[in-house]
Enzyme design. Structure first.
Site, PDB file in Angstrom:
ATOM      1  N   SER A 144       0.853  -1.190   0.000  1.00  0.00           N
ATOM      2  CA  SER A 144       0.000   0.000   0.000  1.00  0.00           C
ATOM      3  C   SER A 144       0.883   1.232   0.000  1.00  0.00           C
ATOM      4  O   SER A 144       1.956   1.229   0.617  1.00  0.00           O
ATOM      5  CB  SER A 144      -0.898   0.024   1.239  1.00  0.00           C
ATOM      6  OG  SER A 144      -1.563   1.280   1.353  1.00  0.00           O
ATOM      7  N   TYR A 157      -2.770  -0.280   9.910  1.00  0.00           N
ATOM      8  CA  TYR A 157      -2.710  -0.690   8.501  1.00  0.00           C
ATOM      9  C   TYR A 157      -1.387  -0.284   7.861  1.00  0.00           C
ATOM     10  O   TYR A 157      -0.703  -1.105   7.240  1.00  0.00           O
ATOM     11  CB  TYR A 157      -3.876  -0.062   7.747  1.00  0.00           C
ATOM     12  CG  TYR A 157      -3.945  -0.446   6.287  1.00  0.00           C
ATOM     13  CD1 TYR A 157      -4.402  -1.703   5.903  1.00  0.00           C
ATOM     14  CD2 TYR A 157      -3.556   0.450   5.294  1.00  0.00           C
ATOM     15  CE1 TYR A 157      -4.472  -2.058   4.564  1.00  0.00           C
ATOM     16  CE2 TYR A 157      -3.623   0.105   3.955  1.00  0.00           C
ATOM     17  CZ  TYR A 157      -4.078  -1.146   3.594  1.00  0.00           C
ATOM     18  OH  TYR A 157      -4.138  -1.496   2.265  1.00  0.00           O
TER      19      TYR A 157
END
Length: 261
Positions: A144, A157
């Site tokens: 990501s 995250y």
């Protein structure tokens, strides 16, 4: 894209039942890869595999939880035995638990890392053992762009994805002598159910595209969200023969949101 060297290759894909994982499975299958689709949700997984088979693609479902190393070892052995030697591994399985650091529970933190980081470790360790014996293979981890940019309410995250990115680079260094390439594709905001769950309505997407000084976000220069197929196409390139001399690389697919940093 007409990818070189994909036809007939066996591709182990985690998180294959939806979103980016499903897009990767469909994209590789369209190039003639034989898909070993892995996901913890057997019902959704079977729907994807049945759909691929209806299109004349080669695909089999292997329900498993990437957090369970013994289960992943068992599934890897089954794929090798029932489908043949695994040529490609794509680590896509992931979860997103947003929250400010002081509001995150132990369970939320650990659940995020157990899938996004430990899951990548479990699948990569299991599959790469077979690849090492054959001195051949390609591994891609879907990371990501949050791994490289601090974001409020994204500590768990972003940290878990940063761990997965660095793990994959270390893996690539250790496996280079075995002719195994390891790379990362790092998406930005993408049109998936996981992404939409963060927003109350479509205005959420508009705000992400615009950016916000209050939340320290730059926005997306290309003025649009990514589609899962955009991420899948990047994965396809990295596992193909066209990327034969690329390893330990992090390819950011975020419409310029991280400004190329």
């Amino acid at each position: 894209m007409n990818a070189k060297g994909i036809e007939g290759k066996i591709a182990f894909i985690t998180g294959a039942a939806q979103g980016i994982g499903e897009a990767v499975a469909r994209t590789l299958a369209s190039q003639g890869a034989h898909i070993a689709a892995v996901d913890y949700n057997p019902e959704k997984l079977e729907k994807v595999v049945s759909s691929l088979k209806a299109e004349g693609r080669h695909a089999e479902a292997f329900p498993a939880d990437v957090r369970d190393s013994a289960a992943i070892d068992e599934i890897t052995a089954r794929i090798e035995r029932e489908m043949g030697p695994i040529d490609i591994l794509v680590n896509v399985a992931g979860v997103l638990r947003p929250g400010l650091i002081h509001s995150l529970s132990d369970e939320e933190w650990e659940a995020t890392f157990s899938v996004n980081s430990t899951g990548v470790f479990n699948a990569s360790r299991s599959v790469s053992k077979y690849m090492m014996d054959r001195r051949s293979g390609s591994i891609v981890t879907v990371g990501s762009n949050a791994a490289g940019v601090p974001r409020t309410s994204m500590a768990a995250y972003a940290s878990s994805k940063a761990a997965a990115v660095m793990f994959t680079k270390c893996l690539g260094l250790e496996l280079a002598e075995y002719n195994i390439r390891c790379n990362i594709v790092s998406p930005g905001s993408t049109e998936t159910d996981m992404q939409w769950s963060l927003w109350a309505d479509e205005n959420g997407a508009e705000q992400v595209i615009k950016g916000s000084l209050e939340t320290f976000k730059t926005g997306i220069p290309l003025k649009k969200l990514a589609k899962p197929s955009d991420i899948a196409d990047a994965v396809l390139f990295l596992v193909s023969g066209q990327a034969g001399h690329i390893t330990m690389h992090n390819l950011c697919v975020d419409g310029g949101a991280t400004l190329g940093v």
